[in-house]
Design an enzyme around this catalytic site. Structure first.
Site, PDB file in Angstrom:
ATOM      1  N   ASP A 264      67.207  12.420 104.363  1.00  0.00           N
ATOM      2  CA  ASP A 264      66.761  13.320 105.427  1.00  0.00           C
ATOM      3  C   ASP A 264      67.995  13.631 106.284  1.00  0.00           C
ATOM      4  OD1 ASP A 264      65.350  14.922 107.131  1.00  0.00           O
ATOM      5  OD2 ASP A 264      63.759  13.488 107.560  1.00  0.00           O
TER       6      ASP A 264
HETATM    7  C1  NOJ Z   1      64.302  16.587 109.279  1.00  0.00           C
HETATM    8  C2  NOJ Z   1      62.879  16.374 108.888  1.00  0.00           C
HETATM    9  O1  NOJ Z   1      62.518  15.028 109.066  1.00  0.00           O
HETATM   10  C3  NOJ Z   1      62.576  16.771 107.458  1.00  0.00           C
HETATM   11  O2  NOJ Z   1      61.197  16.720 107.259  1.00  0.00           O
HETATM   12  C4  NOJ Z   1      63.115  18.121 107.151  1.00  0.00           C
HETATM   13  O3  NOJ Z   1      62.790  18.505 105.847  1.00  0.00           O
HETATM   14  C5  NOJ Z   1      64.607  18.110 107.368  1.00  0.00           C
HETATM   15  N1  NOJ Z   1      64.890  17.785 108.749  1.00  0.00           N
HETATM   16  C6  NOJ Z   1      65.270  19.424 106.999  1.00  0.00           C
HETATM   17  O4  NOJ Z   1      64.956  20.394 107.898  1.00  0.00           O
END
Ligand code: NOJ
Length: 722
Positions: A264
């Protein structure tokens, strides 16, 4: 490309090039002005590092992405295309209801259709992959991201995660037109942050993790999702992006996932904040060894891996393995032959927000609304004088926190929707503001007074209240889950002059609605209903569509109950609601039961469910039992009912949830129509992680409940024998 050609390509690539493939950066770095190397570049990427990145997130548009792809590939030594990824959570430009609402539809085909439309629109806009489905199980309404999950139940989540993967990816391979790759997230257990605070520690027992939290991810893996994203949290005190056991053993070996694992956003570098790596370099090593193939938005991999390999601290084989997976995904998407995939301006224009997509969004939205209460208040009649009051009458910000490409201009407000219904007389008033900033009150005396005056003149009042869409979603945990004070004041004053109040509730999470539920004549939860929300709410309010949603997550009595869910264990001192006994598992000031449980939801018609019939009273491991009921529409309108089957293991080697959803069917019945609904009970459905952590069923007595809510008492029993 053939697999052997991919291997040849890999062998020709320099170490820097390979490491580049393992970096993902935002589209911001590819803006017109050129590569950003100023202060916006928090990670401190060099131009070369950005030039070598293997994938990009967050930018869309066929023309824009074509240009980026072309320029980028020309400068690449091996002309390897970028993959364009983004968060397409509940629709691209045509926004569907938030996932938590989609859960309430109990309708996998509809959810699949929504994902397929999202894929079509975003593929036309040049995207190759979406960071969806979020298969995290959620049980704590304080957590803002419950809106991105389909709810509290492992089985329902599994069915819907699978439906989403099917919708995005289709069944003819990722090259197929209008299809994009799916990414399951957030592996694992992200939905259980302590005290509902985002990014917080997760404490789950091995059994709870295995039996409750992992099954939905597994369904999505089995459905063939191409990618998995790590979660921000720790599990057993190990942050996921450095958790080798989680990624290599559980995900890859046990679940059989062989696609790409992405971290993430910044999660690899966060291993330092978690206190498991002393610096970026150590974080990079941990993540690589754990099996994380792509570093989203930090410079851990691009600044450390080369050095680590050259110093002999990590094996280049690990890098090769990761890069081959990434190249494979690019190949499966057909990017080596067609790096733009389906990005096409004319398709984009034709598909985005087209009538067909809007109609699907409207249909789906109406199926996600949950009627919690209705004292002969709804549906409205066109001859009635109705005052539509509240900030959500006019607001078009009804598409949820994760709808990055949704716009107010494209969205139908409640007022737009009801005005089209041809009612004789309707009035509208805002009542109070709906600030995005939770610290602002939104109260204004003149708005309040105007609303109260209108309410006094009307036959009925529809009060459209709720949370701002940014009060849920990422980094939007709440310690209180009530409506803003000004909305409660509006509710009280309106209700005092006109008790015929139906509250339409817009929200991204279950809220504490005790007072509203007690004092209003009807409550309809519409979540964040998306682009066509206004039309869909009007359809339901005026009875053109009969509500059929069922809660995918319990509405707690108050925040003190969180996490509250139907599948809890019995405890050694079970409490009977209403009993005065003291030394049992209970609160002294509030009930144990949620205000409205999972699976609950009313209709404008009534249904009866006959006693459960079992085809046998016992079954051995290879056999099946058929459980059936007759469902009858005893009211005067056509309607849909979600018939739910729950199973409960009376005595096991470990304590078992009181009941678990194991099947559901949504049936549509004309007034007076009766239909048999059958479920098969098979031994696999009774398995769990036993006292030895073996995944088995145990012989003995089981209960079966079939009804229209998780608290149904319509019960039968059978024995599982050797
Ligand atoms: C952080 C988030 O937790 C995740 O769900 C998301 O896909 C990513 N950022 C990318 O934007």
């Amino acid at each position: 490309m053939e697999q052997s050609q991919l291997v040849t390509l890999l062998n020709e690539m320099s170490l820097e090039e390979k490491i580049g493939q393992m970096l993902q950066v935002t589209g911001m770095f590819f803006e017109e002005e050129g590569i950003v190397t100023g202060p916006e570049n928090i990670a401190g990427y060099t131009e070369d590092e950005i030039r070598q990145a293997g994938s990009m997130l967050g930018t869309v548009g066929a023309e824009r992405l074509k240009k980026i792809q072309k320029e980028y590939m020309e400068k690449q030594p091996h002309h390897i295309p970028l993959i364009f990824m983004s968060d397409i959570i509940n629709g691209f430009r045509t926004i569907f209801p938030i996932p938590l609402a989609q859960g309430c539809s109990f309708h996998p085909e509809l959810v699949e259709e929504g994902a397929a439309i999202a894929a079509k629109e975003s593929a036309a806009a040049g995207l190759h992959l979406t960071f969806s489905p979020m298969a995290d199980l959620v049980r704590d309404a304080r957590w803002g991201r419950v809106m991105e999950s389909t709810g509290e139940d492992p089985f329902l989540n599994g069915c819907l995660a699978k439906a989403m993967v099917k919708g995005y990816q289709g069944t003819d391979g990722l090259k197929a037109k209008g299809k994009i790759a799916a990414c399951i997230k957030h592996f694992a257990g992200y939905g259980a942050p302590t005290a509902g605070r985002d990014y917080h520690t997760v404490e789950l027992s091995q059994r709870t993790l295995q039996d409750d939290y992992l099954p939905a991810y597994k369904e999505a893996v089995d459905a063939g999702a191409a990618m998995v994203m790590t979660s921000f949290n720790t599990l057993d005190r190990i942050p996921s992006s450095g958790n080798r056991k989680l990624m290599r053993e559980i995900l890859r070996k046990e679940m059989g996932f062989n696609g790409v694992v992405i971290s993430d956003w910044a999660a690899i570098e966060e291993l330092v904040c978690h206190g498991v790596a002393k610096d970026q370099k150590e974080a990079a090593k941990l993540a690589l060894e754990a099996g994380v193939d792509i570093d989203m938005m930090t410079s851990c991999y691009c600044k450390s891996l080369k050095e680590l390999v050259e110093a002999g601290a990590v094996s280049e084989l690990l890098i090769d393995e990761a890069v081959l997976r990434i190249l494979n995904l690019k190949n499966e998407l057909g990017l080596f032959e067609n790096p733009y995939k389906d990005g096409d301006v004319s398709d984009e224009n034709a598909l985005i927000l087209c009538r067909e997509h809007r109609e699907a969004a409207r249909r789906m939205a109406a199926e996600t609304f949950v009627l919690l209460k209705n004292d002969k208040m709804l549906p409205l009649a066109k001859k009635e004088k109705v005052a539509f009051i509240g900030p959500y009458v006019l607001s078009r910000e009804t598409y949820g926190a994760w709808s990055m490409f949704g716009t107010c201009e494209a969205t139908v407000s409640l007022e737009d929707g009801v005005r089209k219904k041809g009612a004789l007389e309707i009035f509208t008033a805002k009542g109070c503001d709906l600030p995005e900033d939770i610290r602002e009150t939104g109260a204004r005396e003149e708005l309040l007074q105007e609303a109260v005056a209108l309410a006094g003149k009307a036959d009925k009042v529809v009060l459209a209240l709720g949370e701002h869409r940014m009060w849920s979603g990422e980094a939007a945990s709440r310690g209180e889950i009530t409506l803003p004070d000004c909305q409660m004041e509006l509710f009280r004053q309106v209700q005092a002059v006109n008790p015929n109040v139906a509250v339409v509730l817009y929200c991204g999470r279950p809220l504490d609605i005790r007072e509203i539920s007690e004092k209003s004549a009807a409550v309809l939860v519409v979540w964040m209903p998306g682009t066509e929300g206004g039309n869909a709410v009007a359809d339901v309010l005026y009875g053109d569509t009969n509500p059929s949603g069922k809660l995918s997550m319990s509405f707690p009595y108050c925040v003190g109950q969180a996490p509250v869910f139907y599948g809890q264990l019995c405890t050694g001192r079970p409490f009977q609601e209403g009993s005065q006994e003291k030394y049992v598992s209970r609160y002294i000031d509030i009930p144990n039961k949620p205000l409205y449980p999972f699976g609950y939801g009313l209709s404008y018609t009534e249904f009866t469910v006959s006693p459960v019939e079992l085809s046998g009273k016992q079954m051995s491991k290879g056999e099946q039992i058929k459980a059936s009921v007759m469902v009858k529409n005893t009211g005067t309108r056509k309607g849909q009912e979600v018939v739910q089957m729950y199973l409960g293991d009376v005595c096991g080697s470990v304590a078992r949830p009181r009941r678990e959803l194991k099947g559901f069917r949504k049936v549509c019945l004309e007034p007076g129509e009766e239909r048999e609904v059958c479920f098969e009970i098979r031994e696999e459905m009774l398995r769990f992680h036993d006292i030895n952590m073996d995944y088995v069923s145990e012989t003995g007595e089981f209960k079966v409940w079939i009804g229209n809510s998780s608290d149904t008492e319509n019960e039968a029993a059978f024995l599982l024998i050797e």
